[in-house]
Design an enzyme around this catalytic site. Sequence first.
Site, PDB file in Angstrom:
ATOM      1  N   LYS A 103       0.830  -1.218   0.000  1.00 13.00           N
ATOM      2  CA  LYS A 103       0.000   0.000   0.000  1.00 13.00           C
ATOM      3  C   LYS A 103       0.863   1.266   0.000  1.00 13.00           C
ATOM      4  O   LYS A 103       0.647   2.178  -0.796  1.00 13.00           O
ATOM      5  CB  LYS A 103      -0.943   0.022   1.223  1.00 13.00           C
ATOM      6  CG  LYS A 103      -1.881  -1.182   1.306  1.00 13.00           C
ATOM      7  CD  LYS A 103      -2.779  -1.119   2.523  1.00 13.00           C
ATOM      8  CE  LYS A 103      -2.067  -1.189   3.858  1.00 13.00           C
ATOM      9  NZ  LYS A 103      -1.369  -2.479   4.118  1.00 13.00           N
ATOM     10  N   ARG A 148      -9.586   0.938   8.495  1.00 11.52           N
ATOM     11  CA  ARG A 148      -9.260  -0.446   8.796  1.00 11.52           C
ATOM     12  C   ARG A 148     -10.404  -1.156   9.511  1.00 11.52           C
ATOM     13  O   ARG A 148     -10.280  -2.348   9.828  1.00 11.52           O
ATOM     14  CB  ARG A 148      -8.034  -0.501   9.702  1.00 11.52           C
ATOM     15  CG  ARG A 148      -6.726  -0.830   8.975  1.00 11.52           C
ATOM     16  CD  ARG A 148      -5.615  -0.655   9.988  1.00 11.52           C
ATOM     17  NE  ARG A 148      -4.458  -1.456   9.785  1.00 11.52           N
ATOM     18  CZ  ARG A 148      -3.331  -1.011   9.189  1.00 11.52           C
ATOM     19  NH1 ARG A 148      -3.281   0.171   8.660  1.00 11.52           N
ATOM     20  NH2 ARG A 148      -2.292  -1.794   9.118  1.00 11.52           N
ATOM     21  N   ARG A 202      11.512  -5.644   4.897  1.00 11.79           N
ATOM     22  CA  ARG A 202      11.226  -4.221   4.699  1.00 11.79           C
ATOM     23  C   ARG A 202      12.175  -3.318   5.491  1.00 11.79           C
ATOM     24  O   ARG A 202      12.441  -3.553   6.659  1.00 11.79           O
ATOM     25  CB  ARG A 202       9.776  -3.936   5.138  1.00 11.79           C
ATOM     26  CG  ARG A 202       9.459  -2.451   5.268  1.00 11.79           C
ATOM     27  CD  ARG A 202       7.987  -2.160   5.213  1.00 11.79           C
ATOM     28  NE  ARG A 202       7.192  -2.805   6.244  1.00 11.79           N
ATOM     29  CZ  ARG A 202       5.861  -2.763   6.273  1.00 11.79           C
ATOM     30  NH1 ARG A 202       5.195  -2.137   5.320  1.00 11.79           N
ATOM     31  NH2 ARG A 202       5.200  -3.370   7.241  1.00 11.79           N
ATOM     32  N   ARG A 206      11.163  -1.300  11.114  1.00 12.78           N
ATOM     33  CA  ARG A 206      10.102  -1.086  12.095  1.00 12.78           C
ATOM     34  C   ARG A 206      10.140  -2.150  13.182  1.00 12.78           C
ATOM     35  O   ARG A 206      10.294  -3.332  12.885  1.00 12.78           O
ATOM     36  CB  ARG A 206       8.739  -1.111  11.386  1.00 12.78           C
ATOM     37  CG  ARG A 206       8.446   0.199  10.674  1.00 12.78           C
ATOM     38  CD  ARG A 206       7.279   0.086   9.731  1.00 12.78           C
ATOM     39  NE  ARG A 206       6.126  -0.601  10.304  1.00 12.78           N
ATOM     40  CZ  ARG A 206       5.010  -0.798   9.646  1.00 12.78           C
ATOM     41  NH1 ARG A 206       4.876  -0.354   8.412  1.00 12.78           N
ATOM     42  NH2 ARG A 206       4.008  -1.432  10.209  1.00 12.78           N
ATOM     43  N   ARG A 231      -1.003  -9.109  13.314  1.00 15.62           N
ATOM     44  CA  ARG A 231      -1.482  -8.107  12.365  1.00 15.62           C
ATOM     45  C   ARG A 231      -2.333  -8.744  11.265  1.00 15.62           C
ATOM     46  O   ARG A 231      -3.335  -8.169  10.829  1.00 15.62           O
ATOM     47  CB  ARG A 231      -0.292  -7.338  11.780  1.00 15.62           C
ATOM     48  CG  ARG A 231       0.277  -6.335  12.791  1.00 15.62           C
ATOM     49  CD  ARG A 231       1.711  -5.977  12.529  1.00 15.62           C
ATOM     50  NE  ARG A 231       1.903  -5.332  11.248  1.00 15.62           N
ATOM     51  CZ  ARG A 231       3.103  -5.182  10.681  1.00 15.62           C
ATOM     52  NH1 ARG A 231       4.186  -5.635  11.269  1.00 15.62           N
ATOM     53  NH2 ARG A 231       3.186  -4.562   9.528  1.00 15.62           N
TER      54      ARG A 231
HETATM   55  P1  ADP Z   1       2.195  -1.888   3.211  1.00 13.05           P
HETATM   56  O1  ADP Z   1       2.211  -0.384   3.178  1.00 13.05           O
HETATM   57  O2  ADP Z   1       0.987  -2.464   2.525  1.00 13.05           O
HETATM   58  O3  ADP Z   1       2.377  -2.462   4.570  1.00 13.05           O
HETATM   59  P2  ADP Z   1       4.786  -1.669   1.810  1.00 13.05           P
HETATM   60  O4  ADP Z   1       4.479  -0.789   0.646  1.00 13.05           O
HETATM   61  O5  ADP Z   1       5.561  -1.098   2.933  1.00 13.05           O
HETATM   62  O6  ADP Z   1       3.446  -2.382   2.341  1.00 13.05           O
HETATM   63  O7  ADP Z   1       5.571  -2.946   1.226  1.00 13.05           O
HETATM   64  C1  ADP Z   1       6.090  -3.963   2.092  1.00 13.05           C
HETATM   65  C2  ADP Z   1       7.496  -4.374   1.621  1.00 13.05           C
HETATM   66  O8  ADP Z   1       7.387  -5.099   0.399  1.00 13.05           O
HETATM   67  C3  ADP Z   1       8.436  -3.205   1.332  1.00 13.05           C
HETATM   68  O9  ADP Z   1       9.746  -3.582   1.711  1.00 13.05           O
HETATM   69  C4  ADP Z   1       8.339  -3.009  -0.190  1.00 13.05           C
HETATM   70  O10 ADP Z   1       9.562  -2.511  -0.732  1.00 13.05           O
HETATM   71  C5  ADP Z   1       8.048  -4.421  -0.674  1.00 13.05           C
HETATM   72  N1  ADP Z   1       7.111  -4.472  -1.812  1.00 13.05           N
HETATM   73  C6  ADP Z   1       6.069  -3.659  -2.057  1.00 13.05           C
HETATM   74  N2  ADP Z   1       5.403  -4.051  -3.176  1.00 13.05           N
HETATM   75  C7  ADP Z   1       6.054  -5.157  -3.630  1.00 13.05           C
HETATM   76  C8  ADP Z   1       5.866  -6.036  -4.777  1.00 13.05           C
HETATM   77  N3  ADP Z   1       4.858  -5.841  -5.645  1.00 13.05           N
HETATM   78  N4  ADP Z   1       6.718  -7.055  -4.914  1.00 13.05           N
HETATM   79  C9  ADP Z   1       7.733  -7.259  -4.037  1.00 13.05           C
HETATM   80  N5  ADP Z   1       7.974  -6.476  -2.958  1.00 13.05           N
HETATM   81  C10 ADP Z   1       7.143  -5.438  -2.758  1.00 13.05           C
HETATM   82  P1  ADP Z   2       1.073  -2.286   7.776  1.00 10.71           P
HETATM   83  O1  ADP Z   2       0.387  -1.851   6.533  1.00 10.71           O
HETATM   84  O2  ADP Z   2       2.408  -2.877   7.537  1.00 10.71           O
HETATM   85  O3  ADP Z   2       0.228  -3.125   8.670  1.00 10.71           O
HETATM   86  P2  ADP Z   2       0.772   0.376   9.043  1.00 10.71           P
HETATM   87  O4  ADP Z   2       1.926   1.277   9.042  1.00 10.71           O
HETATM   88  O5  ADP Z   2      -0.384   0.717   8.189  1.00 10.71           O
HETATM   89  O6  ADP Z   2       1.393  -1.035   8.691  1.00 10.71           O
HETATM   90  O7  ADP Z   2       0.232   0.166  10.525  1.00 10.71           O
HETATM   91  C1  ADP Z   2       1.105  -0.163  11.582  1.00 10.71           C
HETATM   92  C2  ADP Z   2       0.287  -0.339  12.865  1.00 10.71           C
HETATM   93  O8  ADP Z   2      -0.319   0.917  13.210  1.00 10.71           O
HETATM   94  C3  ADP Z   2      -0.864  -1.327  12.791  1.00 10.71           C
HETATM   95  O9  ADP Z   2      -0.453  -2.659  13.088  1.00 10.71           O
HETATM   96  C4  ADP Z   2      -1.821  -0.766  13.853  1.00 10.71           C
HETATM   97  O10 ADP Z   2      -1.381  -1.117  15.163  1.00 10.71           O
HETATM   98  C5  ADP Z   2      -1.641   0.740  13.702  1.00 10.71           C
HETATM   99  N1  ADP Z   2      -2.588   1.335  12.728  1.00 10.71           N
HETATM  100  C6  ADP Z   2      -2.269   1.952  11.556  1.00 10.71           C
HETATM  101  N2  ADP Z   2      -3.369   2.405  10.946  1.00 10.71           N
HETATM  102  C7  ADP Z   2      -4.423   2.051  11.729  1.00 10.71           C
HETATM  103  C8  ADP Z   2      -5.833   2.211  11.632  1.00 10.71           C
HETATM  104  N3  ADP Z   2      -6.406   2.826  10.568  1.00 10.71           N
HETATM  105  N4  ADP Z   2      -6.602   1.725  12.635  1.00 10.71           N
HETATM  106  C9  ADP Z   2      -6.059   1.120  13.707  1.00 10.71           C
HETATM  107  N5  ADP Z   2      -4.741   0.906  13.859  1.00 10.71           N
HETATM  108  C10 ADP Z   2      -3.912   1.372  12.886  1.00 10.71           C
END
Ligand code: ADP
Ligand code: ADP
Length: 216
Positions: free
Chosen positions: A13, A88, A127, A161, A172
Amino acid sequence: MNLVLLGPPGAGKGTQAKLLLKGRNLVQLSTGDMLRAAVAAGTELGREAGAIMGRGELVPDALVIGLIAERTDEGGKADGYIFDGFPRTIAQAEALDGLLEERGSKVDRVIVMEVDDDALVERIAGRFACAKCEEGYHDTFRLPKVDGICDKCGGTEFVRRPDDNAETVRARLKAYRAQTKPLIGYYRRQGKLRAVDGMADISEVASAIGQALDMR
Ligand code: ADP
Ligand code: ADP
Ligand code: ZN
């Protein structure tokens, strides 16, 4: 245009939100980034949220809705928002509808990124990000072009992280299935949902999202 990026942790995302900003006058609102900023600032809200994030659970709706409400005026100068990691829960989605409605606006499109659990775990485990500009990278899938130097800002320090560990990831994913997945039905019923194969390469996912945005 207001866009929601929906998908499990590690789906891509944040990566796709950053790509969507290029050449568009949109504002990215990521509740994860806002919460991490509050944790880093050591505010009361940050302390409360940090403990919950460390367990891989969702922080209370009222708290994240408050964060988003503080920021939904910035889009006035822009063409809209990209919401990444928010909403979420159904309660958050309803609150977002209300906030946008007050501004004569609405959610226009929701992209759900579908990625297998094994790939999610691999993506999260690898990541990391630039400490200076927060550009995202991956040990296998997206290394800086020059080893140890951020492509975007030239920074040489990188961070991981604390919640990107095997145990928290399981919690998660569980929270995603139980509390966030119902949003797929919520937005499908409104005709706003488009599913994209998130297993493809970063650039392929980006073009699939581009196509999904053009679809009427
Ligand atoms: P989210 O915001 O949904 O948690 P991220 O954008 O941070 O996910 O992506 C998670 C990890 O996977 C990052 O290290 C990113 O560089 C990698 N990543 C994102 N999209 C892809 C993809 N299509 N294929 C492989 N790795 C990806
Ligand atoms: P990822 O996409 O890798 O799960 P985020 O950075 O979006 O990571 O979220 C990290 C953490 O922050 C989540 O596991 C949750 O604890 C909290 N969080 C983020 N966004 C929300 C939301 N919209 N509602 C509740 N908790 C959230
Ligand atoms: Zn950088």
